[in-house]
Write an enzyme that holds these catalytic residues in place. Structure first.
Site, PDB file in Angstrom:
ATOM      1  N   GLU A  84       0.814  -1.205   0.000  1.00  0.00           N
ATOM      2  CA  GLU A  84       0.000   0.000   0.000  1.00  0.00           C
ATOM      3  C   GLU A  84       0.857   1.269   0.000  1.00  0.00           C
ATOM      4  OE1 GLU A  84      -3.342  -0.405   2.691  1.00  0.00           O
ATOM      5  OE2 GLU A  84      -3.178   1.739   3.112  1.00  0.00           O
ATOM      6  N   ASP A  85       1.916   1.269   0.800  1.00  0.00           N
ATOM      7  CA  ASP A  85       2.659   2.513   1.021  1.00  0.00           C
ATOM      8  C   ASP A  85       3.991   2.625   0.277  1.00  0.00           C
ATOM      9  OD1 ASP A  85       0.609   3.312   2.634  1.00  0.00           O
ATOM     10  OD2 ASP A  85       1.590   2.684   4.502  1.00  0.00           O
TER      11      ASP A  85
END
Ligand code: MN
Length: 725
Positions: A84-85
């Site tokens: 996600e990051d």
């Protein structure tokens, strides 16, 4: 700066490695490698607090390690924010760590934002995605809870508005999930942290109160513990006794719910007693109850009846001498270990395997809960979904399965009978037995979430009244009641039919022969809406079949009488007697007692003849009263003197000439007809005269008898009835 981070990072990773010492060496090595891998991946990223981003996944991995979960869980925790990051694709995770870990990481990864029209839609879909993954692999939720816990621990860095939003979500969703899984420690910490941000004032007050009263409370508890220890020693029970402050949020809830002040909450502390085996648990409970009086309704046997999440212990609250309430938890060391670790205790590394099939069985309920939410609606918004989940997790409901795997939602303590009625009313009605998880059980068995329930049905519906004692759902209760009342009606109808038939046979009729007209007549006469109800009323003992039959017979005879009148006339047309409120009916005067007006009378139903009027004291009436009292109907003379009635007298006289003439003239003087006379001499000096006269009533008769008694030569005057002669 860089060296500083590096040193701190090494320290942090070392603390993680310390925590995973329970795992095999090569796994520990892999964890270490993964830790440095994510440090590199998150390079240059910082948290709101200013710390390097990698501190977060490593702390999460430490929480997961604290639960003694398997290697895949710990590695997944380290990787949970990487897709996600950072720019890392899931494919890379799959290649590097394998399908299992990639699945868990994917379950924890939000779908990219630009795929949604609104923030709400995105949140809803992400939440749903996590639920689906949770259902497939429990480790997804375990890592998610650890993630949430660390975020809550570091919430200080965020804006107050965001703090409250996250705290609220934690309290509503994640704490209940932790609770249902049995992760008490995580649940308590999540609640306390949420409480701190949602109600900072109240939080402060409770913290202060506890620290103020701490010494006093500890003295009190230590005294209690000393006494328990002494008692246990006497009975040779080895035990470990601990005491603890209940967590802040539970105290707050208690204050809030019961509207108490802090000084009124005594059971802020709880005492935990750990013993070796179950026998000692019960023995200890008994000993505590010998020392102090237990509070009714507070004794909970979760050993015999474990909570849905398999929590086992004995709980009791007692009132001590000072009126202070103390809560005791008694359990075995093993139960305690499971309670502390919850689901995690079952995920422990077991020589290469982390879960047995039997372990999975135990947690099937969670899967079932999640499944039922997932299946509820397709287009639910996040709000609905979360509210739904919160409801499912906090309300007292269980989820059981059909043998085909369909999920059935039932209230707590529901039984196989509730289950059967939930499937179908007809299944409920025909239930004769049940199997739970393949074992035959009694129908009042309390079902637990995850149970597979199988119902054995019979050919005919046969619900039992006894079931009403234990069913929990209104569906089952209502269905059983309805069936039973219908069944009772049928039974009463059949009985009523038999009774009525039996009585109809007394007047040479039968139930079958009743005409529609007759049915209507009696239905109306006795005030029923329909004939069936009248029959049911007879069957239930509310209506006398004799009354119905006597009404029918007199009515019939009366009808016959009217038709006969035209041809032959009727001898008894002038008798005025009211029978059970009905007047002008066909009657005859019983020959056995020949009652006359003024005497107490009753009517008797005689088959084929209508009603026969007897003297109330007639011996025949006494017989009927014993055998068939229904045949007797209260009757009375009407006031009108329209007719004379025959009376027989026996007169004993001196056997002298002229006496008979005296008697005749005395009677004639009273304007009474003599309708029969005979006399005979019995012995040398007496004669018996039998006399039949016609009188209007008892008064007239008594006058005549008195006059006769006054005549010279009369020894005795008595009224006789036929049977006496
Ligand atoms: Mn995270």
């Amino acid at each position: 700066m860089d060296t500083n981070i590096a040193t701190n990072t090494d320290k942090l990773i070392s603390s993680l490695i310390e925590k995973v010492s329970y795992l095999p060496k090569e796994d520990i090595e892999k964890i270490k490698e993964t830790a440095y891998y994510i440090v590199d991946k998150h390079k240059g990223q910082f948290r709101k607090s200013g710390e390097p981003y990698h501190t977060h996944p490593i702390e999460v991995a430490k929480i997961v390690a604290g639960l003694k979960l398997d290697t895949a869980s710990i590695i997944s925790a380290l990787l949970h924010d990487i897709v996600e990051d950072t720019n890392t694709p899931l494919e890379e995770i799959r290649e590097k760590f394998g399908e299992e870990i990639a699945f868990i990481v994917d379950g924890l990864t939000k779908i990219s934002k630009h795929k949604f029209n609104s923030k709400e839609e995105a949140e809803a879909e992400n939440f749903r995605k996590m639920l689906v993954a949770m259902g497939k692999d429990f480790r997804v939720i375990l890592v998610k809870l650890a993630d949430r816990l660390h975020n809550m621990r570091t919430l200080d860095a965020l804006r107050p508005e965001k703090q409250r939003r996250i705290a609220n979500e934690t309290l509503k969703i994640y704490a209940p999930i932790a609770s249902r899984i049995g992760l008490w420690k995580i649940k308590s910490e999540l609640e306390d942290l949420s409480f701190k941000y949602l109600h900072p004032e109240d939080y402060k007050k409770i913290v202060e109160f506890i620290s103020h009263s701490k010494d006093e409370q500890e003295r009190f508890l230590k005294d209690i513990i000393k006494r328990v220890e002494k008692e246990l020693k006497t009975y040779g029970i080895e035990a470990t006794i601990q005491y603890r402050v209940k967590h802040l949020y539970s105290i707050y809830e208690k204050l809030f719910r019961k509207n108490l002040t802090l000084n009124q909450v005594y059971d802020i502390y709880g005492i935990r007693i750990l013993v070796n085996d179950i026998k000692d648990c019960y023995l200890t409970l008994g000993l505590i109850h010998q020392l102090w009086r237990p509070i009714e309704g507070r004794i909970k046997d979760y050993i015999a009846n474990p909570k849905p999440n398999n929590y086992q212990a004995l709980h009791t609250s007692v009132i001590t001498e000072k009126g202070k309430i103390v809560e005791f938890q008694i359990k075995t060391y093993k139960m305690h270990e499971i309670a502390e670790k919850g689901i995690a205790a079952h995920f422990r590394y077991k020589g290469g395997k982390y879960l047995t099939d039997k372990d999975l069985e135990i947690f099937r309920w969670l899967w079932v809960v999640l499944e039922s939410i997932r299946n509820s609606k397709d287009t639910e918004t996040l709000k609905d979904l979360k509210e739904n989940l919160n409801k499912e997790l906090t309300t007292e409901e269980i989820y059981v399965l059909t043998p085909k795997g369909d999920i059935i939602k039932l209230p707590l303590d529901a039984t196989p009978v509730d289950f059967a009625y939930k499937i179908h009313t007809e299944v409920g009605h025909r239930t004769v037995g049940a199997k739970v998880n393949g074992q035959i059980v009694s129908l009042d068995t309390k079902l637990k979430t995850g149970d597979i329930v199988e119902i054995k049905t019979g050919k005919k519906p046969n619900p039992k009244k006894d079931w009403l004692r234990f069913v929990r759902t209104s569906k089952a209760r209502t269905s059983i009641r309805q069936f039973l009342s219908k069944q009772l009606k049928e039974e009463n109808y059949n009985l009523g039919k038999k009774l009525l038939d039996k009585f109809l046979r007394k007047i040479d009729k039968s139930f079958k022969e009743l005409t529609e007209d007759e049915k209507e007549k009696i239905t109306k006469r006795f005030g029923f809406h329909n004939f069936e109800d009248l029959v049911i009323s007879i069957g239930s003992g509310k209506l006398s079949p004799a009354k119905v039959v006597s009404f029918l017979s007199t009515n019939e005879v009366f009808n016959r009488e009217i038709s006969q009148r035209k041809t032959e006339g009727c001898k008894t047309k002038d008798i005025c007697i009211e029978v059970d409120g009905i007047s002008n009916i066909m009657l005859n005067i019983a020959k056995c007692c020949m009652p006359i007006p003024g005497e107490d009378i009753v009517g008797v139903v005689v088959k084929g003849k209508g009603i026969s009027i007897h003297n109330k004291d007639c011996p025949n009436i006494q017989k009927i009263l014993k055998k068939e009292p229904e045949r007797i109907l209260p009757s009375k003379w009407s006031d009108k003197k329209l007719k004379t009635f025959p009376v027989k007298l026996r007169i004993i006289t001196d056997d002298k000439p002229g006496i008979l003439a005296n008697i005749s003239s005395t009677i004639a003087n009273q304007k009474v007809n003599i309708t029969g006379i005979n006399s005979k001499s019995t012995s040398l000096k007496t004669a018996i005269i039998n006399l039949q006269i016609e009188v209007y009533d008892i008064n007239q008769l008594n006058k005549i008898i008195n006059s006769l008694k006054g005549l010279k030569g009369i020894r005795k005057v008595e009224r006789i009835r036929l049977r006496n002669i």
